[in-house]
Write an enzyme that holds these catalytic residues in place. Structure first.
Site, PDB file in Angstrom:
ATOM      1  N   SER A 303       1.603  15.236   9.795  1.00  0.00           N
ATOM      2  CA  SER A 303       0.820  14.024   9.489  1.00  0.00           C
ATOM      3  C   SER A 303       1.685  12.813   9.821  1.00  0.00           C
ATOM      4  O   SER A 303       2.898  12.924   9.952  1.00  0.00           O
ATOM      5  CB  SER A 303       0.448  13.979   8.004  1.00  0.00           C
ATOM      6  N   ASP A 304       1.081  11.637   9.938  1.00  0.00           N
ATOM      7  CA  ASP A 304       1.893  10.432   9.952  1.00  0.00           C
ATOM      8  C   ASP A 304       2.235  10.107   8.494  1.00  0.00           C
ATOM      9  O   ASP A 304       1.716  10.731   7.556  1.00  0.00           O
ATOM     10  CB  ASP A 304       1.162   9.271  10.641  1.00  0.00           C
ATOM     11  N   TYR A 305       3.084   9.155   8.321  1.00  0.00           N
ATOM     12  CA  TYR A 305       3.636   8.730   7.032  1.00  0.00           C
ATOM     13  C   TYR A 305       2.520   8.507   5.990  1.00  0.00           C
ATOM     14  O   TYR A 305       1.785   7.528   6.082  1.00  0.00           O
ATOM     15  CB  TYR A 305       4.363   7.423   7.294  1.00  0.00           C
ATOM     16  N   THR A 306       2.390   9.412   5.038  1.00  0.00           N
ATOM     17  CA  THR A 306       1.321   9.386   4.008  1.00  0.00           C
ATOM     18  C   THR A 306      -0.094   9.389   4.580  1.00  0.00           C
ATOM     19  O   THR A 306      -1.047   8.995   3.897  1.00  0.00           O
ATOM     20  CB  THR A 306       1.461   8.183   3.019  1.00  0.00           C
ATOM     21  N   GLY A 307      -0.240   9.826   5.813  1.00  0.00           N
ATOM     22  CA  GLY A 307      -1.571   9.862   6.434  1.00  0.00           C
ATOM     23  C   GLY A 307      -2.554  10.717   5.646  1.00  0.00           C
ATOM     24  O   GLY A 307      -3.752  10.413   5.594  1.00  0.00           O
TER      25      GLY A 307
END
Ligand code: NOJ
Length: 762
Positions: A303-307
């Protein structure tokens, strides 16, 4: 077999590009990576792991050592939570960390993981090594202006060499999001507006980072991001909704990711944005059916950062538990930063909401990649404090930064051949907020690079001129605020000079993540400075600093010479001086169109025709143009001048028509009538006049960069096959349709160059 691969790439890249590719060392890497063998020890470990340990292998966290920017080699300062992170490594709650601080930090964490945890599974160390690690190369958008994919391969390789020396196994790069709206600040990190260029540079960068052997202590795992269509954000607002047809998604946005996967990238980052109503992070169709089912991707998705967590605010998940379930079931193997996987996956499996087999499969993918990186053989293989400093900013790497810097510069305008400047005999004033000082050199997205170790413009110019003391420098203005007395001092300096270098534009904080702009102009105080300096009547070379294409006006647009210089990294000043004083004849071409006005955004050359086109400069009533300006660029994609005088003539086609299983060759003769040697980027564009899906007014199909001595001519020949003319049809599948085509060999997307027609027959 070789032939099949080459023709597969022809479909991927366009024939002309393939010719360049065939000649490039990167081609040898085509068959190297892509598969991920699963060693026996990985299966054995999966049999031994608890659900918590499995969820830990799918949880990636920001490094707690020293926080964000990691500026010097191994500073001895752990953040307050570092001991807790070491403990997480001991307990098997962590697959790795990212954007940490070098080999010293990595050694502590890796020791905890492989000596003190139950199963001794090595950690993976990731980082945003976007355009260099310690030695910073031009921002990715700038480097694409070189139209030299092998340059991007070489800079990625050099970045991997420094990064792998600093304990890094995995880079979150390249970003391959097509960006057609210059308001979006993140375009600075990508490949520009064009599909073909985006594909070729995506592949080149993956090859550069990964090489042929991921076990190498000089290479890192590459991550294609942000999947998918992150660059399609409505109104260019970062993180905003993307709503495009599946047809456009497949034909435009997905292409560079596919090229990256085909080039062997073994990790992919899910994007923050929603895509036609479904967040990419929770999108099974995208992350599983297309990526794995259609493309055969064998690596893992992060995932992206906290996506994953952001799907709650995005209105797609009820709570953290729901977000973890949705993201995981969609096919996102690893969660970055939120911690939701390690918190919820074990109970989701126990409760039956997530199948155990799917959890095992994601763990298998991650562990197999760790094995491929050689981490089970030697978890410390990239962790060596001495090697880290021994590899940092070597002269050969700085030389590459200088080379890539000067090749990324685009000469937009050069009235009266003001450039190149003589090295002596002329008094030079450098005016503007970017005239001097160790700031705004490395660009908006650098974790380990340092402006303080870079060369500013004034130093670069001083290095190049004969009389080092003759330089006049005046800041003139702040970037976004006026400077008291600045304009007066600048005008005084301009009056004393024979030529002004006006160093203006955007600071590095004005592009990059979350830095969307509504007006893509030179900020007002700098525009006022430009007007005042222009009023002195002195010849002006505008040296633009920018992370996007800009809409330039007034004295900036009217200057005699304009150089687009982006953010060029460590060797900024020397690279610009190489071009200014003619040590290098500029060869860059715009990877994104400079519009006439901000309000045209999104403006890109490969737009569709309308039923009421107005292609000429004269505006006709009730035709597709804005009030007062045509729907055209000031400087279009592909534009860039040289110090030569380049002439296009003699378009020749091998036939007037060719069948679907055949090919046609298109050639033109390019001549340098100037007195300087020049590198010309010869571009081939086509347009299908009628089709069941309307076609863009032009599409780049191939390009070639050639060198011409004064007076030299070269006939450049491109071969087109039906696959080069394919598009995504109404059924969302690739197709070709017989019909009439325009073809141009031209120096930019909106110049006539030489033009002809051909037929594709059934
Ligand atoms: C968020 C960015 O969108 C992504 O590109 C980056 O890799 C991560 N943060 C980690 O820094």
């Amino acid at each position: 077999m070789d032939e099949i691969r080459v023709s597969r790439r022809a479909a991927l890249m366009g024939a002309g590009a393939v010719m360049a590719w065939v000649a490039s060392p990167a081609r040898a890497l085509l068959q190297a990576v892509g598969e991920v063998p699963v060693p026996a020890n990985v299966e054995r470990l999966i049999g031994q792991m608890t659900l918590e340990e499995k969820a830990g292998q799918l949880s990636l966290m920001p490094s707690a050592w020293g926080g964000g920017a990691a500026l010097s080699l191994n500073p001895a300062s752990a953040g307050p939570n570092f001991q807790q992170q070491v403990e997480e490594a001991r307990r098997g709650q962590l697959t790795g960390v990212f954007n940490g601080n070098g080999a010293t930090m990595a050694k502590i964490l890796q020791t905890a993981a492989v000596r003190e945890s139950r199963l001794k599974i090595p950690l993976i160390f990731a980082a945003d090594v976007i355009h260099g690690h310690r030695t910073i190369f031009p921002v990715p958008l700038a480097e694409v202006a070189s139209f030299e994919p092998d340059l991007a391969r070489r800079t990625a390789e050099a970045a991997a060499f420094e990064a792998a020396g600093a304990g890094i196994d995995w880079t979150f790069s390249p970003m391959v999001d097509i960006a057609r709206d210059q308001r979006w600040g993140r375009g600075v990190e990508g490949g520009g507006e064009d599909v073909l260029l985006g594909k070729i540079f995506a592949a080149a960068r993956v090859h550069g980072f990964q090489g042929t052997d991921l076990k190498s202590t000089e290479r890192v795992l590459s991550c294609i991001k942000h999947f998918a269509a992150y660059g399609g954000a409505e109104s260019g607002l970062d993180y905003n909704v993307v709503d495009v047809s599946e047809r456009t998604l497949r034909e435009i946005y997905l292409q560079p990711y596919k090229a990256g996967v085909d080039a062997g990238a073994l990790s992919v980052m899910a994007s923050f944005n929603e895509l036609s109503g479904v967040p990419a992070t929770g999108n099974h169709w995208l992350q599983t059916e297309v990526l794995r089912g259609e493309w055969g991707f064998k690596g893992f998705v992060v995932s992206d950062y906290t996506g994953d967590e952001e799907m709650i605010a995005g209105g797609f998940a009820k709570d953290g538990r729901d977000a973890a379930r949705i993201a995981f079931l969609a096919g996102v193997d690893m969660s970055m930063t939120s911690g939701l996987y390690r918190k919820y996956l074990p109970e989701l499996v126990r409760g039956g909401a997530v199948p155990q087999a799917q959890l095992d499969q994601s763990v298998r993918r991650v562990l197999a990649l760790k094995a491929m990186l050689g981490l089970f053989d030697d978890p410390f293989r990239r962790i060596d404090v001495k090697r880290e400093s021994a590899r940092s900013m070597l002269p050969k790497t700085r030389a590459l930064a200088r080379e890539s810097g000067r090749k990324s510069i685009v000469l937009l305008k050069n009235d009266g051949d003001l450039l190149p400047l003589p090295r002596s005999g002329k008094r030079i004033a450098i005016i503007g907020p970017f005239a001097s000082g160790l700031h705004d050199l490395v660009g908006p997205w650098v974790v380990y690079g340092d402006d303080a170790k870079s060369v500013d413009l004034a130093t670069g110019v001083r290095n190049a001129i004969a009389d080092k003391n003759s330089l006049l420098i005046a800041q003139g203005s702040n970037v976004e605020e006026p400077l008291a007395g600045g304009i007066e001092a600048a005008v005084t300096a301009a009056r004393q000079a024979d030529v002004v270098l006006l160093a203006i534009g955007e600071s590095q904080g004005m592009s990059g993540e979350a830095q969307s702009r509504t007006e893509i102009v030179v900020p007002a105080p700098q525009q006022a400075l430009a007007e005042a300096v222009a009023a002195t009547g002195k010849p002006i070379v505008v040296i633009l600093k920018h992370g996007r294409a800009l809409a330039i006006e007034g004295a900036v647009a009217n200057a005699q010479a304009i150089l687009a210089t982006w953010f060029l990294g460590t060797e900024t000043g020397n690279s610009i001086a190489d071009v200014l004083f003619g040590a290098y004849s500029p060869s860059g071409r715009l990877p994104a169109s400079f519009p006439l006005r901000s309000g045209q955004q999104p403006y890109y050359y490969a737009h569709k025709p309308t039923g009421r086109p107005n292609p000429g400069k004269t505006l006709e009533p009730y035709k597709a143009h804005f009030r007062g300006i045509p729907n055209a660029a000031l400087y279009p994609f592909g534009h860039g001048l040289t110090y030569g005088k380049i002439d296009y003539a003699g378009l020749a086609l091998s036939a007037q028509a060719f069948p679907r299983n055949g090919e046609i060759s298109v050639s033109a003769t390019i001549t340098n009538r100037g007195k300087y040697a020049a590198e010309e980027v010869v571009q081939l564009y086509t347009h299908q006049r009628t089709a069941s899906i309307t076609r863009p007014v032009r599409e780049l199909k191939a390009f070639r960069k050639i060198t011409l001595a004064p007076g030299q001519s070269e006939t450049v020949r491109f071969t087109l096959r039906a696959a080069d003319l394919a598009f995504v049809g109404r059924d969302n599948k690739w197709t070709t349709e017989p019909g009439a085509f325009d073809v141009w060999i031209a120096p930019s997307a909106e110049s006539d160059g030489v033009h002809g027609q051909f037929e594709l027959t059934a």
